[in-house]
Design an enzyme around this catalytic site. Structure first.
Site, short mmCIF file in Angstrom:
data_model
loop_
_atom_site.label_atom_id
_atom_site.label_comp_id
_atom_site.label_asym_id
_atom_site.label_seq_id
_atom_site.Cartn_x
_atom_site.Cartn_y
_atom_site.Cartn_z
N GLU A 47 0.83 -1.21 0.00
CA GLU A 47 0.00 0.00 0.00
C GLU A 47 0.86 1.26 0.00
OE1 GLU A 47 -2.80 -0.42 3.23
OE2 GLU A 47 -3.92 -1.95 2.12
N GLU A 58 -1.65 -10.16 -5.93
CA GLU A 58 -1.63 -10.92 -7.19
C GLU A 58 -0.75 -10.23 -8.23
OE1 GLU A 58 -4.17 -9.94 -5.34
OE2 GLU A 58 -5.97 -11.14 -5.68
N CYS A 92 -6.83 -7.00 -10.93
CA CYS A 92 -6.01 -8.22 -10.85
C CYS A 92 -6.53 -9.31 -11.78
CB CYS A 92 -5.96 -8.74 -9.41
SG CYS A 92 -4.88 -7.72 -8.38
N1 THU Z 1 -5.95 -6.69 -1.98
C1 THU Z 1 -5.12 -7.60 -2.53
O1 THU Z 1 -3.89 -7.51 -2.39
N2 THU Z 1 -5.65 -8.61 -3.26
C2 THU Z 1 -6.99 -8.83 -3.42
O2 THU Z 1 -7.38 -9.79 -4.07
C3 THU Z 1 -7.95 -7.89 -2.83
C4 THU Z 1 -7.39 -6.71 -2.14
C5 THU Z 1 -5.38 -5.63 -1.13
C6 THU Z 1 -5.40 -4.25 -1.68
C7 THU Z 1 -5.35 -3.42 -0.41
O3 THU Z 1 -4.02 -3.31 0.03
C8 THU Z 1 -6.10 -4.26 0.59
O4 THU Z 1 -6.09 -5.58 0.07
C9 THU Z 1 -7.52 -3.80 0.85
O5 THU Z 1 -8.24 -3.74 -0.31
#
Ligand code: THU
Length: 133
Positions: A47, A58, A92
């Site tokens: 993030e 992903e 993704c």
């Molecule tokens: N996120 C992922 O890394 N993969 C997913 O499949 C869904 C969401 C992350 C993005 C963000 O850092 C956090 O989860 C909340 O959405």
């Protein structure tokens, strides 16, 4: 011949999830991507203070593989500590489609759901791309 071992991939995904940089959402995700050559590439969400710059687990795994010169895959496992198995975001799904990752396993601590890419993003390249690679 490389075969899918979801147990190994799920374990690796939980392991890399420990590295997630998610101080804003506090939502930690891990992904383990199996290449056709048997190598496993890992990703966690990364993030940013400017929220929109966030990279999902992903896409980080895909990026790691591509940077290593690997673009052919058998499947990806994605894990999070959710009530029901996580659902990948649309971005993704589109990136997984770019590299034709055929199988996607979504897991939480107690449940696993397996999907084909076509189920997650139907007709992702129909009418647009005619790639032969
Ligand atoms: N996120 C992922 O890394 N993969 C997913 O499949 C869904 C969401 C992350 C993005 C963000 O850092 C956090 O989860 C909340 O959405």
């Amino acid at each position: 011949m490389v075969s899918m071992d979801w147990d190994v991939l799920v374990e690796e995904a939980w392991r890399v999830r420990e590295h997630a940089h998610a101080p804003y959402s506090r939502f930690f995700v891990g992904a383990a991507l199996l290449a056709e050559d048997g190598r496993v590439f890992l990703g966690c969400n990364v993030e940013n203070l400017s929220y929109g710059l966030t990279n999902c687990a992903e896409r980080v795994a895909i990026g790691a593989a591509v940077a290593a010169g690997v673009t052919r895959f058998l499947g990806v496992a994605v894990v999070a500590d959710t009530a029901v198995p996580i659902s990948p975001c649309g971005a993704c799904r589109q990136v997984l489609a770019e590299f034709r990752v055929p199988r996607v396993l979504l897991a939480n601590r107690s449940e696993r759901l397996e999907f084909s890419l076509e189920e997650l993003l139907p007709r992702s390249s129909a009418g647009i791309l005619d790639r032969t690679d």
